[in-house]
Design a protein around this motif. Structure first.
Motif, PDB file in Angstrom:
ATOM      1  N   ASP A  26       0.829  -1.206   0.000  1.00  0.00           N
ATOM      2  CA  ASP A  26       0.000   0.000   0.000  1.00  0.00           C
ATOM      3  C   ASP A  26       0.865   1.259   0.000  1.00  0.00           C
ATOM      4  OD1 ASP A  26      -2.246  -1.559  -0.003  1.00  0.00           O
ATOM      5  OD2 ASP A  26      -2.776  -1.207   2.096  1.00  0.00           O
ATOM      6  N   LYS A  27       1.877   1.297   0.858  1.00  0.00           N
ATOM      7  CA  LYS A  27       2.732   2.484   0.968  1.00  0.00           C
ATOM      8  C   LYS A  27       3.527   2.702  -0.314  1.00  0.00           C
ATOM      9  CE  LYS A  27       3.208   2.135   6.005  1.00  0.00           C
ATOM     10  NZ  LYS A  27       4.102   1.737   7.119  1.00  0.00           N
ATOM     11  N   THR A  28       4.031   1.614  -0.900  1.00  0.00           N
ATOM     12  CA  THR A  28       4.854   1.743  -2.100  1.00  0.00           C
ATOM     13  C   THR A  28       4.012   2.111  -3.313  1.00  0.00           C
ATOM     14  OG1 THR A  28       6.376   0.111  -1.171  1.00  0.00           O
ATOM     15  CG2 THR A  28       6.599   0.580  -3.512  1.00  0.00           C
ATOM     16  N   SER A  29       2.801   1.585  -3.390  1.00  0.00           N
ATOM     17  CA  SER A  29       1.889   1.967  -4.474  1.00  0.00           C
ATOM     18  C   SER A  29       1.614   3.465  -4.433  1.00  0.00           C
ATOM     19  CB  SER A  29       0.574   1.193  -4.368  1.00  0.00           C
ATOM     20  OG  SER A  29       0.757  -0.181  -4.622  1.00  0.00           O
ATOM     21  N   THR A  30       1.365   3.982  -3.238  1.00  0.00           N
ATOM     22  CA  THR A  30       1.087   5.412  -3.087  1.00  0.00           C
ATOM     23  C   THR A  30       2.311   6.254  -3.414  1.00  0.00           C
ATOM     24  OG1 THR A  30      -0.564   4.972  -1.366  1.00  0.00           O
ATOM     25  CG2 THR A  30       0.350   7.193  -1.455  1.00  0.00           C
ATOM     26  N   THR A  74      -0.290   1.527  -8.837  1.00  0.00           N
ATOM     27  CA  THR A  74      -0.835   0.482  -7.977  1.00  0.00           C
ATOM     28  C   THR A  74      -0.153  -0.844  -8.281  1.00  0.00           C
ATOM     29  OG1 THR A  74      -2.980   1.582  -7.842  1.00  0.00           O
ATOM     30  CG2 THR A  74      -2.921  -0.762  -7.311  1.00  0.00           C
ATOM     31  N   LEU A  75       0.387  -1.478  -7.258  1.00  0.00           N
ATOM     32  CA  LEU A  75       1.099  -2.747  -7.425  1.00  0.00           C
ATOM     33  C   LEU A  75       0.134  -3.900  -7.163  1.00  0.00           C
ATOM     34  CD1 LEU A  75       4.409  -1.879  -5.514  1.00  0.00           C
ATOM     35  CD2 LEU A  75       3.888  -1.595  -7.947  1.00  0.00           C
ATOM     36  N   PRO A  76      -0.277  -4.623  -8.204  1.00  0.00           N
ATOM     37  CA  PRO A  76      -1.213  -5.732  -8.008  1.00  0.00           C
ATOM     38  C   PRO A  76      -0.513  -6.995  -7.535  1.00  0.00           C
ATOM     39  CG  PRO A  76      -0.757  -5.461 -10.339  1.00  0.00           C
ATOM     40  CD  PRO A  76       0.009  -4.380  -9.619  1.00  0.00           C
ATOM     41  N   LEU A  77      -1.297  -7.925  -7.036  1.00  0.00           N
ATOM     42  CA  LEU A  77      -0.764  -9.197  -6.579  1.00  0.00           C
ATOM     43  C   LEU A  77      -0.697 -10.190  -7.734  1.00  0.00           C
ATOM     44  CD1 LEU A  77      -2.726  -9.556  -3.227  1.00  0.00           C
ATOM     45  CD2 LEU A  77      -0.428  -8.635  -3.564  1.00  0.00           C
ATOM     46  N   GLY A  78      -0.046 -11.328  -7.472  1.00  0.00           N
ATOM     47  CA  GLY A  78      -0.061 -12.431  -8.425  1.00  0.00           C
ATOM     48  C   GLY A  78       0.886 -12.244  -9.587  1.00  0.00           C
ATOM     49  N   ALA A  79       0.548 -12.888 -10.707  1.00  0.00           N
ATOM     50  CA  ALA A  79       1.398 -12.851 -11.891  1.00  0.00           C
ATOM     51  C   ALA A  79       0.543 -12.675 -13.142  1.00  0.00           C
ATOM     52  CB  ALA A  79       2.222 -14.128 -11.990  1.00  0.00           C
ATOM     53  N   SER A  80      -0.489 -11.854 -13.026  1.00  0.00           N
ATOM     54  CA  SER A  80      -1.447 -11.671 -14.114  1.00  0.00           C
ATOM     55  C   SER A  80      -0.953 -10.630 -15.105  1.00  0.00           C
ATOM     56  CB  SER A  80      -2.786 -11.217 -13.530  1.00  0.00           C
ATOM     57  OG  SER A  80      -2.646  -9.939 -12.931  1.00  0.00           O
TER      58      SER A  80
END
Length: 224
Positions: free
Chosen positions: A164-168, A173-179
């Protein structure tokens, strides 16, 4: 479950963005009863970040509990992965470090339980290197033990907070997974901050890096 023991688990192992976090807790019968009363369960069964944070706060406030959290940010992770050359050896180092930290707080505790992520000898060897002499148990689905479940929540909380902090801070926005969304976010980061910025937010040995940078020398994830 009620006998004194440590439980360890990790978060961030299989996702491109974010740190690798290993956490552990020390439990005995009163602590276990308090954890159960608080509703502690495996973090993988909890989809809400707010719920993770609420449970983590309850865990920290339980009288008599000992806690250790080791967070390896992406820059340090990439350095360590290059040194270890293998994900499971890096994981073993983290679990052993957490167990060592807990043993310093609760030297009388006779046993540690870890969710099994590799051959048993990998973690046993890492623990020996930490000079910790303790009965070590490893099993798949270790989160069925409430100490391991509590550790999974603490690890997940630290991971989610970092994301959350790094996305901001980075404006992406840093999503999860490998999509496909992960690849797109990585491309946005590279376009906005340069390819070198990926090493500050991502685990570079994942194949995702090659998809973004076009560098075919990037190795896939090795966890043997």
């Amino acid at each position: 479950m009620f006998a004194p023991h440590f439980g360890t688990d990790e978060s961030g192992k299989g996702v491109y963005f974010g740190p690798l976090v290993i956490a552990g807790v020390s439990t005995d019968a009163p602590v276990v009863r308090s954890l159960k009363a608080a509703g502690v369960m495996d973090s993988k069964r909890i989809s809400s970040s707010k719920r993770i944070r609420d449970l983590a706060e309850k865990i920290r406030n339980i009288p008599g509990i000992a806690i250790s959290v080791v967070a390896i940010g992406p820059e340090r992770y990439n350095e360590m992965f290059s040194s270890f050359g293998n994900l499971n050896r890096l994981l073993a180092w983290g679990h052993a470090k957490v167990i060592s930290n807990l043993a310093a707080q609760r030297p009388e505790c006779p046993r540690a339980l870890s969710d099994q992520f590799a051959r048993p000898d990998v973690l046993a060897r890492a623990l020996k290197q930490q000079n910790v002499n303790i009965q070590l148990d490893q099993r798949t689905k270790g989160e069925s033990d409430i100490a391991v479940a509590a550790a999974s929540i603490l690890a997940r909380e630290r991971f989610v907070d970092w994301m959350d902090k790094t996305s901001t801070a980075g404006g992406v926005t840093l999503p999860l997974g490998a999509s496909a969304a992960v690849i797109e976010a990585a491309r946005q980061i590279a376009a906005k901050h340069g390819n070198e910025a990926l090493g500050k937010v991502a685990k570079l040995h994942f194949k995702t890096t090659a998809s973004v940078t076009g560098d075919s020398n990037t190795s896939g994830m090795d966890s043997a």
